[in-house]
Motif scaffolding. Structure first.
Motif, mmCIF file in Angstrom:
data_model
loop_
_atom_site.group_PDB
_atom_site.id
_atom_site.type_symbol
_atom_site.label_atom_id
_atom_site.label_comp_id
_atom_site.label_asym_id
_atom_site.label_seq_id
_atom_site.Cartn_x
_atom_site.Cartn_y
_atom_site.Cartn_z
ATOM 1 N N ARG A 93 0.683 -1.249 0.022
ATOM 2 C CA ARG A 93 -0.088 -0.133 -0.037
ATOM 3 C C ARG A 93 0.893 1.249 0.046
ATOM 4 O O ARG A 93 1.715 1.527 0.784
ATOM 5 C CB ARG A 93 -0.859 0.043 1.233
ATOM 6 N N GLN A 94 0.720 2.079 -1.004
ATOM 7 C CA GLN A 94 1.399 3.420 -1.110
ATOM 8 C C GLN A 94 0.862 4.785 -0.588
ATOM 9 O O GLN A 94 -0.495 4.658 -0.964
ATOM 10 C CB GLN A 94 1.835 3.500 -2.536
ATOM 11 N N ILE A 95 1.271 5.383 0.187
ATOM 12 C CA ILE A 95 0.770 6.589 0.744
ATOM 13 C C ILE A 95 2.004 7.877 0.348
ATOM 14 O O ILE A 95 3.000 7.565 0.697
ATOM 15 C CB ILE A 95 0.636 6.598 2.324
ATOM 16 N N SER A 96 1.328 8.517 -0.381
ATOM 17 C CA SER A 96 2.420 9.734 -0.825
ATOM 18 C C SER A 96 1.917 11.134 -0.229
ATOM 19 O O SER A 96 0.611 11.205 -0.340
ATOM 20 C CB SER A 96 2.267 9.599 -2.461
ATOM 21 N N ILE A 97 2.868 11.796 0.098
ATOM 22 C CA ILE A 97 2.691 13.016 0.770
ATOM 23 C C ILE A 97 3.386 14.395 -0.268
ATOM 24 O O ILE A 97 4.520 13.975 -0.180
ATOM 25 C CB ILE A 97 3.268 13.037 2.245
ATOM 26 N N PHE A 98 2.456 15.109 -0.511
ATOM 27 C CA PHE A 98 3.165 16.300 -1.316
ATOM 28 C C PHE A 98 3.484 17.445 -0.378
ATOM 29 O O PHE A 98 2.803 17.724 0.422
ATOM 30 C CB PHE A 98 2.220 16.778 -2.292
ATOM 31 N N MET A 99 4.510 17.983 -0.613
ATOM 32 C CA MET A 99 5.159 19.005 0.417
ATOM 33 C C MET A 99 5.502 20.332 -0.495
ATOM 34 O O MET A 99 6.186 20.289 -1.579
ATOM 35 C CB MET A 99 6.596 18.512 0.789
ATOM 36 N N SER A 100 4.671 21.237 -0.296
ATOM 37 C CA SER A 100 4.585 22.542 -1.002
ATOM 38 C C SER A 100 5.660 23.393 -0.504
ATOM 39 O O SER A 100 6.352 23.029 0.486
ATOM 40 C CB SER A 100 3.277 23.141 -0.729
ATOM 41 N N PRO A 101 6.287 24.448 -1.101
ATOM 42 C CA PRO A 101 7.282 25.051 -0.531
ATOM 43 C C PRO A 101 7.169 25.731 0.869
ATOM 44 O O PRO A 101 7.912 26.337 1.341
ATOM 45 C CB PRO A 101 7.538 26.239 -1.768
ATOM 46 N N LEU A 102 5.680 25.841 1.000
ATOM 47 C CA LEU A 102 5.552 26.484 2.350
ATOM 48 C C LEU A 102 5.540 25.623 3.623
ATOM 49 O O LEU A 102 5.228 25.913 4.749
ATOM 50 C CB LEU A 102 4.026 26.973 2.342
ATOM 51 N N ASN A 103 5.623 24.231 3.404
ATOM 52 C CA ASN A 103 5.770 23.226 4.325
ATOM 53 C C ASN A 103 7.118 23.144 4.957
ATOM 54 O O ASN A 103 8.221 23.660 4.549
ATOM 55 C CB ASN A 103 5.396 21.832 3.872
ATOM 56 N N VAL A 104 7.065 22.723 6.158
ATOM 57 C CA VAL A 104 8.365 22.475 6.938
ATOM 58 C C VAL A 104 8.902 21.211 6.036
ATOM 59 O O VAL A 104 8.131 20.170 5.582
ATOM 60 C CB VAL A 104 8.021 21.888 8.310
ATOM 61 N N HIS A 105 10.385 21.035 5.601
ATOM 62 C CA HIS A 105 10.808 20.249 4.863
ATOM 63 C C HIS A 105 11.711 19.097 5.538
ATOM 64 O O HIS A 105 12.642 18.802 4.843
ATOM 65 C CB HIS A 105 11.582 21.053 3.530
ATOM 66 N N VAL A 106 11.828 19.320 6.725
ATOM 67 C CA VAL A 106 12.435 18.273 7.591
ATOM 68 C C VAL A 106 11.806 17.056 7.118
ATOM 69 O O VAL A 106 10.498 17.030 7.269
ATOM 70 C CB VAL A 106 12.713 18.426 8.990
#
Length: 220
Positions: A93-106
Motif C-alpha cells: 500500500r502506497q501513501i504519498s505526501i506532497f510537500m509544498s514550498p510553504l511546508n516544513v521540509h525536514v
C-alpha cells in the motif's frame, strides 16, 4: 522553533545578496525613494520566505512500534495498492505526501528499527505529482526493519523545484521513530510503502504533520 542546518549557507548568501542589491539601488538611483522602499519591502518578504522554509518547529512526539508516522509535513495525494519493484518486488500500500514550498521540509523516520536498505538514485526533476516521479526522479529509498520483523519503505523524491536531497542515515543504522533522517529543499514529496494488512489512518487530501500524524497501524 529553530533553523535547520541545511539553511545556514542559503540564508547567509541571500542576506548578503539582498544587502548588496539594496545598496546598489540607493547608490545609483539616490533620488527615487519609492523604488528604495519597494525593493526593501520585497527583499524583506523574500528573506522571510527563505527563513520560514528552513524552520524546524518544536513538536511533542510519542513513539509506538506498531504505528507509522508521517515522515514529512504536507498533503496526502495518493493512497493505493501498487507493486513495489525496487525492494519488495510485490504488492504494498502506497501513501504519498506532497510537500509544498510553504511546508516544513525536514524528513523524519516513520518508525523505529534498523536501516535494512538504503540507496540514492539520480534522476529527472518531473513535477512531484507526476505519476512517474516516484520511479524516474532523483530520489532515495530507505527500508527500516522493526524489532518485530516488519519492513517499511519510504522514498524522498525531488520535484521540479526541489533539486537537492539530504539524508543522515546509512545501512545498518539503528534509528528512532520521529527523529530526523533528512531534508528536501524547496518542495517535493515522500512515498511510504506499508503492508497490505496495515490499517490506514489517513484519507486523500488530509494534511499531515511530520513526526506526529499516524499514517497507518501495523498488525499485531
Amino acid at each position: 522553533m529553530t533553523l535547520h542546518k541545511e539553511g545556514y549557507t542559503i540564508i547567509a548568501g541571500a542576506t548578503l545578496l539582498l544587502l548588496i542589491l539594496n545598496a546598489a539601488i540607493q547608490h545609483f538611483m539616490p533620488t527615487i525613494e519609492w523604488l528604495h522602499l519597494l525593493f526593501l519591502a520585497i527583499s524583506v518578504i523574500f528573506l522571510i520566505l527563505i527563513i520560514q522554509f528552513f524552520r524546524v518547529p518544536k513538536r511533542v512526539v510519542t513513539t509506538d512500534e506498531t504505528r507509522i508516522v508521517a515522515p514529512c509535513d504536507g498533503k496526502v495525494v495518493v493512497i493505493e495498492e501498487v507493486v513495489e519493484s525496487e525492494y519488495f518486488k510485490g504488492p504494498r500500500r502506497q501513501i504519498s505526501i506532497f510537500m509544498s514550498p510553504l511546508n516544513v521540509h525536514v524528513n523524519w523516520n516513520p518508525i523505529s528499527g534498523i536501516v535494512q536498505y538504503f540507496k540514492y538514485h539520480p534522476g529527472l526533476y518531473l513535477v512531484a505529482w507526476h505519476p512517474k516521479s516516484s520511479t524516474d526522479n532523483e530520489r532515495t529509498t530507505t527500508v527500516i526493519r522493526t524489532a518485530q520483523g516488519q519492513e517499511i519503505l519510504f522514498r524522498q523524491i525531488a520535484g521540479a523545484v526541489a533539486r537537492r536531497i539530504r539524508w543522515y542515515i546509512k545501512e545498518g543504522d539503528a534509528v528512532q521513530q520521529s527523529t530526523q533522517m533528512g531534508f528536501i529543499k524547496f518542495g517535493s514529496r515522500v512515498d511510504i510503502f506499508v503492508p497490505l494488512d496495515a490499517k490506514i489512518n489517513v484519507n486523500l487530501n488530509d494534511k499531515t504533520v511530520g513526526s506526529v500524524t499516524v499514517l497507518a497501524e501495523l498488525p499485531a
